[in-house]
Design an enzyme around this catalytic site. Structure first.
Site, short mmCIF file in Angstrom:
data_model
loop_
_atom_site.label_atom_id
_atom_site.label_comp_id
_atom_site.label_asym_id
_atom_site.label_seq_id
_atom_site.Cartn_x
_atom_site.Cartn_y
_atom_site.Cartn_z
N TYR A 112 0.85 -1.20 0.00
CA TYR A 112 0.00 0.00 0.00
C TYR A 112 0.89 1.25 0.00
CZ TYR A 112 -3.87 -3.11 1.14
OH TYR A 112 -4.81 -4.10 1.10
N ASN A 135 -12.35 -0.97 -5.06
CA ASN A 135 -12.12 -1.37 -6.45
C ASN A 135 -13.34 -2.11 -6.97
OD1 ASN A 135 -11.22 -2.45 -8.88
ND2 ASN A 135 -9.70 -3.79 -7.94
N CYS A 143 -6.23 -5.74 -7.48
CA CYS A 143 -6.02 -5.31 -6.10
C CYS A 143 -5.52 -6.48 -5.24
CB CYS A 143 -7.29 -4.70 -5.52
SG CYS A 143 -8.76 -5.73 -5.66
N HIS A 144 -5.64 -7.71 -5.73
CA HIS A 144 -5.09 -8.86 -4.99
C HIS A 144 -3.57 -8.82 -4.96
CE1 HIS A 144 -5.27 -10.21 -9.22
NE2 HIS A 144 -4.20 -10.94 -8.92
N GLU A 170 -0.81 -16.81 -10.43
CA GLU A 170 0.13 -15.96 -11.16
C GLU A 170 1.58 -16.33 -10.91
OE1 GLU A 170 -0.79 -11.85 -10.41
OE2 GLU A 170 -2.85 -12.08 -11.08
#
Length: 184
Positions: A112, A135, A143-144, A170
């Site tokens: 953040y 979001n 946002c993850h 990912e």
């Protein structure tokens, strides 16, 4: 009167609610049936829009079909980014945060604090967290990929289990401390 089209998508992380205007995808909701129904009501009241369930029959619903295809490819490991048109509504600050989130590369994370610094507001860490929480299209705007400054996984609208699943999909290797909360 504008129209919001919606459709449910069965995904590896649960049922997703996809919502679109004629301009683009405007909302993705996680599988919490009551929450998804509340999101539809909120959209209808907030924007004074008519809700239409059969997106295939109505002009503009193609954004949902496009998003659905891109999300299926993402979950199959065949796509690392999204090109579906978006119709996002938020404050200028939220928009700025969402634009920064969209630039986080696939398989990487940012804190953040890094997002706050990136948008030129280094002291706005909490505000960045608030914008991240608002979001409207999680997964599409990743946002993850935002974690705590210590490297720990912190809040996610879909829950930390889904956040972990998305990061693992990912190829991001989560530190053991972020999973257990215990420093090793």
């Amino acid at each position: 009167m504008s129209v919001i089209y919606y459709k449910y998508l069965e995904a590896p992380i649960g049922r997703l609610l996809l919502c679109s205007t004629e301009r683009g995808l405007c909302r993705i909701g996680f599988d919490r049936s009551r929450q998804q129904e509340e999101e539809l009501e909120e959209l209808e009241q907030w924007a004074r829009l008519r809700i239409a369930a059969d997106s295939r029959l109505l002009e503009g619903g193609f954004h949902i079909e496009e998003a659905e295809e891109q999300l299926r490819q993402y979950f199959a490991g065949e796509r690392s980014g999204f090109s579906v048109s978006l119709d996002l509504h938020g404050t200028p600050f939220q928009q700025q945060v969402w634009q920064s989130l969209a630039k986080i590369p696939y398989g990487e994370v940012r804190s953040y604090k890094q997002i706050a610094q990136n948008i030129g507001s280094p002291k706005a860490v909490r505000a960045v967290g608030g914008a991240n929480n608002r979001n409207p299209v999680p997964v599409i705007i990743p946002c993850h990929r935002v974690i705590g400054a210590s490297g720990d996984m912190v809040g996610y609208a879909g829950g930390l289990t889904i956040k972990q699943m998305l990061l693992e999909l990912e190829g991001y290797q989560l530190p053991l401390t972020s999973l257990t909360g215990v420093k090793l």
